[in-house]
Design a protein around this motif. Structure first.
Motif, PDB file in Angstrom:
ATOM      1  N   UNK A  51       0.849  -1.182   0.000  1.00 34.97           N
ATOM      2  CA  UNK A  51       0.000   0.000   0.000  1.00 34.97           C
ATOM      3  C   UNK A  51       0.882   1.228   0.000  1.00 34.97           C
ATOM      4  N   UNK A  52       0.604   2.132  -0.910  1.00 35.46           N
ATOM      5  CA  UNK A  52       1.394   3.356  -1.015  1.00 35.46           C
ATOM      6  C   UNK A  52       0.858   4.417  -0.062  1.00 35.46           C
ATOM      7  N   UNK A  53       1.604   5.500   0.063  1.00 38.45           N
ATOM      8  CA  UNK A  53       1.158   6.593   0.916  1.00 38.45           C
ATOM      9  C   UNK A  53      -0.152   7.203   0.408  1.00 38.45           C
ATOM     10  N   UNK A  54      -0.480   6.950  -0.860  1.00 37.07           N
ATOM     11  CA  UNK A  54      -1.756   7.398  -1.417  1.00 37.07           C
ATOM     12  C   UNK A  54      -2.930   6.593  -0.867  1.00 37.07           C
ATOM     13  N   UNK A  55      -2.626   5.463  -0.252  1.00 38.32           N
ATOM     14  CA  UNK A  55      -3.677   4.601   0.280  1.00 38.32           C
ATOM     15  C   UNK A  55      -4.179   3.557  -0.690  1.00 38.32           C
ATOM     16  N   UNK A  56      -3.586   3.520  -1.877  1.00 42.36           N
ATOM     17  CA  UNK A  56      -4.030   2.560  -2.886  1.00 42.36           C
ATOM     18  C   UNK A  56      -3.329   1.226  -2.635  1.00 42.36           C
ATOM     19  N   UNK A  57      -4.097   0.154  -2.423  1.00 45.91           N
ATOM     20  CA  UNK A  57      -3.500  -1.155  -2.158  1.00 45.91           C
ATOM     21  C   UNK A  57      -3.341  -1.995  -3.427  1.00 45.91           C
ATOM     22  N   UNK A  67      -7.349 -11.208   2.541  1.00 48.69           N
ATOM     23  CA  UNK A  67      -6.411 -10.370   3.287  1.00 48.69           C
ATOM     24  C   UNK A  67      -6.747  -8.895   3.049  1.00 48.69           C
ATOM     25  N   UNK A  68      -6.478  -8.095   4.072  1.00 42.18           N
ATOM     26  CA  UNK A  68      -6.668  -6.651   3.957  1.00 42.18           C
ATOM     27  C   UNK A  68      -5.438  -5.945   4.494  1.00 42.18           C
ATOM     28  N   UNK A  69      -4.872  -5.073   3.670  1.00 42.45           N
ATOM     29  CA  UNK A  69      -3.731  -4.281   4.110  1.00 42.45           C
ATOM     30  C   UNK A  69      -4.205  -2.867   4.410  1.00 42.45           C
ATOM     31  N   UNK A  70      -3.645  -2.284   5.451  1.00 44.64           N
ATOM     32  CA  UNK A  70      -3.991  -0.914   5.807  1.00 44.64           C
ATOM     33  C   UNK A  70      -2.771  -0.263   6.442  1.00 44.64           C
ATOM     34  N   UNK A  71      -2.821   1.050   6.575  1.00 44.32           N
ATOM     35  CA  UNK A  71      -1.694   1.752   7.173  1.00 44.32           C
ATOM     36  C   UNK A  71      -2.189   2.916   8.007  1.00 44.32           C
ATOM     37  N   UNK A  72      -1.403   3.223   9.024  1.00 51.29           N
ATOM     38  CA  UNK A  72      -1.641   4.366   9.894  1.00 51.29           C
ATOM     39  C   UNK A  72      -0.388   5.223   9.818  1.00 51.29           C
ATOM     40  N   UNK A  78       2.084  -0.389   9.207  1.00 52.18           N
ATOM     41  CA  UNK A  78       1.266  -1.082   8.219  1.00 52.18           C
ATOM     42  C   UNK A  78       0.730  -2.353   8.861  1.00 52.18           C
ATOM     43  N   UNK A  79      -0.503  -2.679   8.506  1.00 51.36           N
ATOM     44  CA  UNK A  79      -1.167  -3.844   9.079  1.00 51.36           C
ATOM     45  C   UNK A  79      -1.571  -4.805   7.966  1.00 51.36           C
ATOM     46  N   UNK A  80      -1.634  -6.072   8.325  1.00 54.87           N
ATOM     47  CA  UNK A  80      -2.162  -7.071   7.405  1.00 54.87           C
ATOM     48  C   UNK A  80      -3.129  -7.948   8.180  1.00 54.87           C
ATOM     49  N   UNK A  81      -4.396  -7.834   7.844  1.00 60.46           N
ATOM     50  CA  UNK A  81      -5.414  -8.687   8.438  1.00 60.46           C
ATOM     51  C   UNK A  81      -5.637  -9.872   7.517  1.00 60.46           C
ATOM     52  N   UNK A  82      -5.427 -11.060   8.058  1.00 57.83           N
ATOM     53  CA  UNK A  82      -5.517 -12.275   7.243  1.00 57.83           C
ATOM     54  C   UNK A  82      -6.680 -13.121   7.747  1.00 57.83           C
ATOM     55  N   UNK A  83      -7.668 -13.303   6.892  1.00 62.71           N
ATOM     56  CA  UNK A  83      -8.840 -14.111   7.218  1.00 62.71           C
ATOM     57  C   UNK A  83      -8.910 -15.330   6.303  1.00 62.71           C
ATOM     58  N   UNK A  84      -9.718 -16.281   6.699  1.00 63.90           N
ATOM     59  CA  UNK A  84      -9.916 -17.501   5.899  1.00 63.90           C
ATOM     60  C   UNK A  84      -8.580 -18.109   5.478  1.00 63.90           C
ATOM     61  N   UNK A  85      -7.699 -18.230   6.447  1.00 69.66           N
ATOM     62  CA  UNK A  85      -6.348 -18.705   6.145  1.00 69.66           C
ATOM     63  C   UNK A  85      -6.361 -20.147   5.656  1.00 69.66           C
ATOM     64  N   UNK A  86      -5.441 -20.422   4.743  1.00 70.57           N
ATOM     65  CA  UNK A  86      -5.293 -21.746   4.148  1.00 70.57           C
ATOM     66  C   UNK A  86      -3.906 -22.293   4.481  1.00 70.57           C
ATOM     67  N   UNK A  87      -3.767 -23.600   4.368  1.00 69.80           N
ATOM     68  CA  UNK A  87      -2.460 -24.192   4.661  1.00 69.80           C
ATOM     69  C   UNK A  87      -1.377 -23.623   3.752  1.00 69.80           C
ATOM     70  N   UNK A  88      -1.773 -23.277   2.538  1.00 67.21           N
ATOM     71  CA  UNK A  88      -0.783 -22.727   1.596  1.00 67.21           C
ATOM     72  C   UNK A  88      -0.359 -21.311   1.916  1.00 67.21           C
ATOM     73  N   UNK A  89      -0.966 -20.694   2.908  1.00 67.75           N
ATOM     74  CA  UNK A  89      -0.525 -19.378   3.378  1.00 67.75           C
ATOM     75  C   UNK A  89       0.653 -19.490   4.350  1.00 67.75           C
ATOM     76  N   UNK A  90       0.986 -20.702   4.727  1.00 70.69           N
ATOM     77  CA  UNK A  90       2.113 -20.904   5.637  1.00 70.69           C
ATOM     78  C   UNK A  90       3.408 -20.403   5.014  1.00 70.69           C
TER      79      UNK A  90
END
Length: 115
Positions: A51-57, A67-72, A78-90
């Motif tokens: 995600x750039x400083x413009x906020x565009x992901x 997954x959702x990326x956000x920044x403060x 920077x944050x990464x919220x990871x939902x519905x995780x799969x084994x291949x995300x390891x």
């Protein structure tokens, strides 16, 4: 120089959620890109989201909708919220900070998705 400190990660069952955070410090510029990459055993490091400083992901196709990326910018974090995780995300997840064509990396944090 820029220093990055990551937190989060751990072990979660398939379908679960985890969140990662990465805080930058040092000589920071307002124009920058923050992002997350990951590297699984035997594989190359790949982009997860940035995600750039413009906020565009931008997301990898494999994580879109999960997954959702956000920044403060007030916290240089920077944050990464990871939902519905799969084994291949390891993988080991790395934070990356880019400014003026210079890349800075965090130390990496392990994310393991397993039952």
């Amino acid at each position: 120089q820029v220093q990055l400190v990551e937190s989060g990660g751990g072990l979660v069952q398939p379908g679960g959620s985890l969140s990662l955070s990465c805080t930058a410090s040092g000589r920071l510029f307002s124009i920058n890109v923050m992002g997350w990459y990951r590297q699984a055993p035997g594989k190359e490091r790949e982009l997860v989201a940035r995600i750039a400083n413009t906020g565009i992901p931008k997301y990898a196709e494999s994580v879109k909708g999960r997954f959702t990326i956000s920044r403060d910018d007030g916290k240089n974090t920077v944050y990464l919220q990871m939902n519905s995780l799969k084994t291949e995300d390891t993988a080991v997840y790395y934070c990356k900070y880019t400014q003026e064509s210079n890349d800075y990396w965090g130390q990496g944090t392990q994310v393991t998705v397993s039952s």
